[in-house]
Motif scaffolding. Sequence first.
Motif, PDB file in Angstrom:
ATOM      1  N   ALA A 103       0.834  -1.204   0.000  1.00 14.17           N
ATOM      2  CA  ALA A 103       0.000   0.000   0.000  1.00 14.17           C
ATOM      3  C   ALA A 103       0.868   1.252   0.000  1.00 14.17           C
ATOM      4  CB  ALA A 103      -0.928  -0.014   1.209  1.00 14.17           C
ATOM      5  N   VAL A 104       1.864   1.291   0.871  1.00  7.46           N
ATOM      6  CA  VAL A 104       2.777   2.441   0.907  1.00  7.46           C
ATOM      7  C   VAL A 104       3.444   2.630  -0.446  1.00  7.46           C
ATOM      8  CG1 VAL A 104       4.963   3.275   1.846  1.00  7.46           C
ATOM      9  CG2 VAL A 104       3.213   2.424   3.392  1.00  7.46           C
ATOM     10  N   ALA A 105       3.875   1.532  -1.049  1.00 11.91           N
ATOM     11  CA  ALA A 105       4.565   1.620  -2.340  1.00 11.91           C
ATOM     12  C   ALA A 105       3.654   2.223  -3.413  1.00 11.91           C
ATOM     13  CB  ALA A 105       5.047   0.237  -2.766  1.00 11.91           C
ATOM     14  N   GLU A 106       2.389   1.810  -3.438  1.00 10.94           N
ATOM     15  CA  GLU A 106       1.465   2.337  -4.445  1.00 10.94           C
ATOM     16  C   GLU A 106       1.168   3.812  -4.196  1.00 10.94           C
ATOM     17  OE1 GLU A 106       0.717   0.745  -7.081  1.00 10.94           O
ATOM     18  OE2 GLU A 106       1.486  -1.208  -6.445  1.00 10.94           O
ATOM     19  N   TYR A 107       0.962   4.185  -2.938  1.00 12.53           N
ATOM     20  CA  TYR A 107       0.693   5.592  -2.631  1.00 12.53           C
ATOM     21  C   TYR A 107       1.897   6.465  -2.981  1.00 12.53           C
ATOM     22  CZ  TYR A 107      -3.520   4.274   0.019  1.00 12.53           C
ATOM     23  OH  TYR A 107      -4.753   3.807   0.382  1.00 12.53           O
ATOM     24  N   ARG A 108       3.084   5.977  -2.678  1.00  6.87           N
ATOM     25  CA  ARG A 108       4.279   6.773  -2.970  1.00  6.87           C
ATOM     26  C   ARG A 108       4.472   6.926  -4.480  1.00  6.87           C
ATOM     27  NH1 ARG A 108       9.004   5.097   1.310  1.00  6.87           N
ATOM     28  NH2 ARG A 108       9.855   7.074   0.591  1.00  6.87           N
ATOM     29  N   ALA A 109       4.158   5.867  -5.231  1.00  3.75           N
ATOM     30  CA  ALA A 109       4.238   5.969  -6.697  1.00  3.75           C
ATOM     31  C   ALA A 109       3.238   6.998  -7.211  1.00  3.75           C
ATOM     32  CB  ALA A 109       3.986   4.605  -7.324  1.00  3.75           C
ATOM     33  N   SER A 110       2.050   7.021  -6.619  1.00  2.00           N
ATOM     34  CA  SER A 110       1.040   7.997  -7.025  1.00  2.00           C
ATOM     35  C   SER A 110       1.481   9.420  -6.695  1.00  2.00           C
ATOM     36  CB  SER A 110      -0.293   7.691  -6.329  1.00  2.00           C
ATOM     37  OG  SER A 110      -1.261   8.656  -6.646  1.00  2.00           O
ATOM     38  N   LEU A 111       2.128   9.584  -5.555  1.00  2.00           N
ATOM     39  CA  LEU A 111       2.566  10.927  -5.141  1.00  2.00           C
ATOM     40  C   LEU A 111       3.656  11.487  -6.051  1.00  2.00           C
ATOM     41  CD1 LEU A 111       2.567  10.434  -1.271  1.00  2.00           C
ATOM     42  CD2 LEU A 111       1.087  11.968  -2.584  1.00  2.00           C
ATOM     43  N   LYS A 112       4.349  10.632  -6.779  1.00  2.00           N
ATOM     44  CA  LYS A 112       5.341  11.129  -7.733  1.00  2.00           C
ATOM     45  C   LYS A 112       4.674  11.941  -8.842  1.00  2.00           C
ATOM     46  CE  LYS A 112       8.697   7.398  -7.040  1.00  2.00           C
ATOM     47  NZ  LYS A 112       9.393   6.236  -7.664  1.00  2.00           N
ATOM     48  N   ALA A 113       3.445  11.554  -9.171  1.00  2.00           N
ATOM     49  CA  ALA A 113       2.716  12.264 -10.224  1.00  2.00           C
ATOM     50  C   ALA A 113       1.824  13.362  -9.661  1.00  2.00           C
ATOM     51  CB  ALA A 113       1.865  11.277 -11.034  1.00  2.00           C
ATOM     52  N   ASP A 114       1.389  13.200  -8.411  1.00  2.00           N
ATOM     53  CA  ASP A 114       0.472  14.170  -7.802  1.00  2.00           C
ATOM     54  C   ASP A 114       0.861  14.319  -6.336  1.00  2.00           C
ATOM     55  OD1 ASP A 114      -1.569  15.828  -7.126  1.00  2.00           O
ATOM     56  OD2 ASP A 114      -3.192  14.396  -7.440  1.00  2.00           O
ATOM     57  N   ALA A 115       1.888  15.125  -6.086  1.00  2.00           N
ATOM     58  CA  ALA A 115       2.499  15.199  -4.752  1.00  2.00           C
ATOM     59  C   ALA A 115       1.617  15.877  -3.718  1.00  2.00           C
ATOM     60  CB  ALA A 115       3.834  15.931  -4.849  1.00  2.00           C
ATOM     61  N   HIS A 116       0.556  16.565  -4.138  1.00  2.00           N
ATOM     62  CA  HIS A 116      -0.243  17.342  -3.196  1.00  2.00           C
ATOM     63  C   HIS A 116      -1.641  16.755  -2.984  1.00  2.00           C
ATOM     64  CE1 HIS A 116       2.956  20.242  -3.407  1.00  2.00           C
ATOM     65  NE2 HIS A 116       2.787  20.390  -4.714  1.00  2.00           N
ATOM     66  N   ASN A 117      -1.848  15.524  -3.385  1.00  2.00           N
ATOM     67  CA  ASN A 117      -3.166  14.905  -3.217  1.00  2.00           C
ATOM     68  C   ASN A 117      -3.368  14.525  -1.754  1.00  2.00           C
ATOM     69  OD1 ASN A 117      -5.203  12.693  -3.100  1.00  2.00           O
ATOM     70  ND2 ASN A 117      -5.255  13.019  -5.304  1.00  2.00           N
ATOM     71  N   ALA A 118      -4.323  15.168  -1.094  1.00  2.00           N
ATOM     72  CA  ALA A 118      -4.537  14.954   0.347  1.00  2.00           C
ATOM     73  C   ALA A 118      -4.951  13.519   0.650  1.00  2.00           C
ATOM     74  CB  ALA A 118      -5.598  15.925   0.857  1.00  2.00           C
ATOM     75  N   LYS A 119      -5.795  12.949  -0.202  1.00  2.00           N
ATOM     76  CA  LYS A 119      -6.257  11.576   0.033  1.00  2.00           C
ATOM     77  C   LYS A 119      -5.096  10.591  -0.068  1.00  2.00           C
ATOM     78  CE  LYS A 119      -9.676   8.194  -1.541  1.00  2.00           C
ATOM     79  NZ  LYS A 119      -8.728   7.111  -1.798  1.00  2.00           N
ATOM     80  N   THR A 120      -4.234  10.791  -1.035  1.00  2.00           N
ATOM     81  CA  THR A 120      -3.074   9.910  -1.200  1.00  2.00           C
ATOM     82  C   THR A 120      -2.119  10.056  -0.024  1.00  2.00           C
ATOM     83  OG1 THR A 120      -3.274  10.228  -3.583  1.00  2.00           O
ATOM     84  CG2 THR A 120      -1.272   9.181  -2.792  1.00  2.00           C
ATOM     85  N   LEU A 121      -1.886  11.281   0.408  1.00  2.00           N
ATOM     86  CA  LEU A 121      -1.011  11.514   1.561  1.00  2.00           C
ATOM     87  C   LEU A 121      -1.580  10.856   2.821  1.00  2.00           C
ATOM     88  CD1 LEU A 121      -0.222  15.268   0.854  1.00  2.00           C
ATOM     89  CD2 LEU A 121       1.487  13.427   0.934  1.00  2.00           C
ATOM     90  N   ALA A 122      -2.895  10.963   2.991  1.00  2.00           N
ATOM     91  CA  ALA A 122      -3.532  10.333   4.151  1.00  2.00           C
ATOM     92  C   ALA A 122      -3.396   8.821   4.090  1.00  2.00           C
ATOM     93  CB  ALA A 122      -4.997  10.734   4.213  1.00  2.00           C
TER      94      ALA A 122
END
Length: 393
Positions: free
Chosen positions: A218-237
């Motif tokens: 889960a962490v790996a997928e969220y971190r990969a997503s944050l590379k494209a959208d670093a400010h997404n609050a839901k992803t950060l949460a």
Amino acid sequence: MPEVQEQKASRERLSRVRLYLRQRPVMLVLLTALTVVFFVFVAALSRAYKDQQTALGSRWFQRGIADLSGKRYQAAVTDFRAALLYSRDNYTYQLNLAEALLGMNRRAEASAYLLNLWDRQPEDGLVNLELARIAAQKRQMPQAVRYYHDAVYAVWPSQQEIQRREARLELIELLLRNNAKAQAQAELIGLSESADEDPAQLNLLGDLFMRAQDYEHAVAEYRASLKADAHNAKTLAGAGYAAYELQQYSLAEHYLQDAIKRYPNDKDSAERLKTTEMVLRMDPYQRQISQTERDRLVIEAFATAGERLQHCAVPSGDGVGGTAVQGPNLSDEWSALKPQITPRGLQRNSGLADQAMDLVFRIERQTSLSCGAPTGPDLALLLISKLREGSKL
């Protein structure tokens, strides 16, 4: 005279035979031509009839497709059955009839058609998918999983990768609903290997890994997503929550702080951040703190555990799972040790801090079993006990 007449008659018969022999090829040619014309005419009639049957079947089928698209399932069933009158073995007509029957929740009839179609083309993706859904509705898990797997690896007429992905997602949802987390994790890993870099897809994978309790992926997928959208609050949460479950509290603090900055109304993340900060602040095992600070944290933890005992009646003994063991109960142990838990006492006895924290951890674990999940500092100490069990100060 008789001989002359006989010769004359013989000549006439010979003449008629010669005339017949000359006319026979002509007659055969005429008969053959008539036969060919007849067969051509019959074939044309047959072709015209078949074309008419095909046209009528196609007309009813198109009406059925329109009704099916409009969710007019009863009309669609009538249309497709009319189409099948003109083409009884048409695979596409039968498949769409099964879809319309499913729309009316007539699963038994639809299943009969689908099983027949599966016998004809077991590699058809849509047929396998519909059979999987029927089996899932009947709570026939082994059959549902098998058909879903067949759908994932089946042949699809168009958008093959998208259809396979959707089939696998349905399978994962089924497994999660039935608490088959290990199987769901395996399917999710397979799905993640074929995922692209779309942040929405990566977030979905992260959420599903969280539900399957595979927090590392889960962490790996969220971190990969944050590379494209670093400010997404839901992803950060999500990343913060996954790190929290992995007991990676420094990382959890980082993501949760960013999540709350971007969405201050996220109460769940705010509560996790509060607990995370308490864990990091109250942990006497953390590095790079002075001995004085470490002793202060031990004294505070000991006092917090004592307050927890005052509000939670623990059965005699401290056996795990409610099983009592002989010896002093936790309250007696805490009371006996309390006079020694002072800055001077901890300085004089190097092993006293470990003894105190061992008792604190046992109190928090046992009270959580007896009185339910703790909150605030007690929750932080319970989490520290899971993180530091067996460690030495």
